[in-house]
Design an enzyme around this catalytic site. Structure first.
Site, PDB file in Angstrom:
ATOM      1  N   TRP A 101      37.696   1.681 -22.711  1.00 47.83           N
ATOM      2  CA  TRP A 101      36.657   1.845 -23.735  1.00 47.83           C
ATOM      3  C   TRP A 101      37.239   2.381 -25.030  1.00 47.83           C
ATOM      4  O   TRP A 101      36.828   1.980 -26.121  1.00 47.83           O
ATOM      5  CB  TRP A 101      35.513   2.715 -23.219  1.00 47.83           C
ATOM      6  N   ASP A 171      32.677   9.190 -27.714  1.00 50.32           N
ATOM      7  CA  ASP A 171      31.863   8.320 -26.865  1.00 50.32           C
ATOM      8  C   ASP A 171      31.648   9.072 -25.551  1.00 50.32           C
ATOM      9  O   ASP A 171      32.594   9.302 -24.808  1.00 50.32           O
ATOM     10  CB  ASP A 171      32.606   6.998 -26.635  1.00 50.32           C
ATOM     11  N   LYS A 195      24.414   4.892 -18.165  1.00 46.58           N
ATOM     12  CA  LYS A 195      25.264   5.509 -17.162  1.00 46.58           C
ATOM     13  C   LYS A 195      24.564   6.721 -16.541  1.00 46.58           C
ATOM     14  O   LYS A 195      24.549   6.874 -15.346  1.00 46.58           O
ATOM     15  CB  LYS A 195      26.606   5.937 -17.764  1.00 46.58           C
TER      16      LYS A 195
HETATM   17  C1  LIG Z   1      29.820   1.532 -20.295  1.00 45.99           C
HETATM   18  C2  LIG Z   1      30.571   2.143 -21.383  1.00 45.99           C
HETATM   19  C3  LIG Z   1      30.630   1.554 -22.656  1.00 45.99           C
HETATM   20  C4  LIG Z   1      29.987   0.232 -22.973  1.00 45.99           C
HETATM   21  O1  LIG Z   1      28.634   0.367 -23.039  1.00 45.99           O
HETATM   22  P1  LIG Z   1      27.697  -0.866 -23.498  1.00 45.99           P
HETATM   23  O2  LIG Z   1      26.393  -0.178 -23.666  1.00 45.99           O
HETATM   24  O3  LIG Z   1      27.743  -1.866 -22.419  1.00 45.99           O
HETATM   25  O4  LIG Z   1      28.244  -1.386 -24.774  1.00 45.99           O
HETATM   26  C5  LIG Z   1      31.312   2.216 -23.649  1.00 45.99           C
HETATM   27  N1  LIG Z   1      31.923   3.384 -23.423  1.00 45.99           N
HETATM   28  C6  LIG Z   1      31.893   3.972 -22.206  1.00 45.99           C
HETATM   29  C7  LIG Z   1      32.583   5.277 -22.009  1.00 45.99           C
HETATM   30  C8  LIG Z   1      31.226   3.368 -21.153  1.00 45.99           C
HETATM   31  O5  LIG Z   1      31.205   3.962 -19.946  1.00 45.99           O
END
Ligand SMILES: *Cc1c(COP(=O)(O)O)cnc(C)c1O
Length: 360
Positions: A101, A171, A195
């Site tokens: 990511w 993030d 998540k």
């Molecule tokens: C799942 C995830 C993403 C991607 O998320 P989307 O909503 O599918 O774009 C980005 N960063 C992390 C840390 C993730 O776990």
């Protein structure tokens, strides 16, 4: 069959209580005679929902008044572009590469300016968090970027990097609301909610006010300009109404559970059960450096691909879903987010013990 133990990395398990409440309100939300799905986002009923959701997340995370809370769309992945578009005044930023990511965010930032990788754990397949106490951060970097919890590899920054005074952008998709945070240490905190917080389709971004500006990169779409959304209280266009409503219910659930301190204790207890077993098992082992272990995503292997496959299949048959590791890593991964009950982890470990006895 009833509900399974769902170890999916995302979209992931939600509190059963929240789902039941939403089911009860499905046809008639609080006497409005309609579902939240059918409601105008400009209605009084919806205004109450989104305002209350914002108040509750502010309470939970103790978000200072000089930070805005935005409810956005486009997934965490869209913020990979929005971050440089909104923040790259000098067209330069420092990225710490700790997994897929972070790599994707880094690649996206390169489209808009000079993104510099100041640290990486790629040399050991992202199984650790690099030392970030004294990085070579460019003088004119606009921000330092991390992926705080690495969903795929199962590592977590337990100490934030020394950004040398630059704003930190994180993030937090896979550790959102899993423990208390000091928001003041960040310029921007954002995450997709699927998540740990709600249904896919909502991104929550918590942004210090001075970083919400008019002078964004030329060509930034109106929708990706944080100021557009901030000025409209996340109602510039139709927001992901139903998703935000569920997030609001999850915030209430976390409050009822005792807030983020209690969540952390709950998550530590669950993770300890699994990690303790992985440390004593002769068959299964964790793949991550101990000091950097995530409380949310726990990858493990047997060291034998055939046996891994057999384990995943037998676990599924026994009611433990989504234990297959990410396609880029293999092995297994148990995601044990806030809503995973302790019994889920206890029963998984029991099952792993049984599997170990039968296969060694
Ligand atoms: C799942 C995830 C993403 C991607 O998320 P989307 O909503 O599918 O774009 C980005 N960063 C992390 C840390 C993730 O776990």
């Amino acid at each position: 069959m009833g509900r399974v133990y769902n170890f999916s990395a995302g979209p992931a398990v939600l509190p059963e209580e929240v789902l039941r409440e939403a089911a009860d309100e499905m046809l008639d939300y609080k006497g409005t005679g309609m579902s939240v799905m059918e409601m105008s986002h400009r209605s009084k009923a919806y205004d109450d929902i989104i305002k209350e959701a914002e108040r509750d997340i502010r309470d939970l995370m103790n978000i200072p008044d000089n930070y805005k809370v935005l409810f956005l769309q486009g997934g965490a992945s869209q913020q990979f572009a929005a971050v440089p578009m909104n923040l790259m005044k000098n067209r330069k930023a420092a990225y710490i590469i700790t997994g897929q990511w972070a790599k994707k965010a880094f690649a996206e930032a390169k489209i808009y300016g000079e993104a510099v990788a100041v640290a990486s754990s790629a040399d050991k397949t992202f199984s650790y968090i690099p030392d970030c106490s004294d990085l070579d951060i460019p003088e004119d970097a606009d921000y330092v970027y991390i992926c705080e919890n690495n969903t795929i590899y199962g590592t977590k920054f337990w100490e934030l990097p020394n950004t040398k005074g630059k704003d930190l952008v994180a993030d937090v998709s896979s550790c959102f609301l899993s423990e208390p945070v000091d928001v003041t240490k960040y310029g921007v905190i954002y995450g997709g909610v699927q998540k740990n917080v709600g249904p896919a389709g909502v991104v929550i971004a918590i942004i210090r006010e001075d970083l919400i500006r008019d002078d964004v990169l030329e060509g930034t779409p109106t929708m990706l300009k944080w100021k557009t959304q901030a000025d409209a209280d996340s109602l510039y266009n139709t927001p992901p109404c139903y998703g935000i409503y569920i997030c609001g219910k999850v915030f209430k659930w976390i409050k009822k559970m005792g807030g983020l301190e209690a969540m952390k204790a709950h998550n530590e207890k669950k993770a300890k059960i699994l990690y303790d077993f992985l440390d004593e098992s002769k068959l299964f082992k964790g793949t991550v450096e101990k000091k950097d272990r995530s409380l949310m995503n726990v990858p493990f292997v047997t060291g034998n691909e055939e046996l891994d496959k057999k384990f995943v299949a037998e676990a599924k048959a026994a009611g433990f879903e989504n234990l297959k590791g990410h396609r880029t890593v293999g092995g297994m991964r148990a995601s044990i987010y806030n809503a995973m009950p302790i019994e889920g982890v206890e029963k998984l470990v029991e099952f792993m013990k049984k599997f170990e006895a039968e296969n060694s």
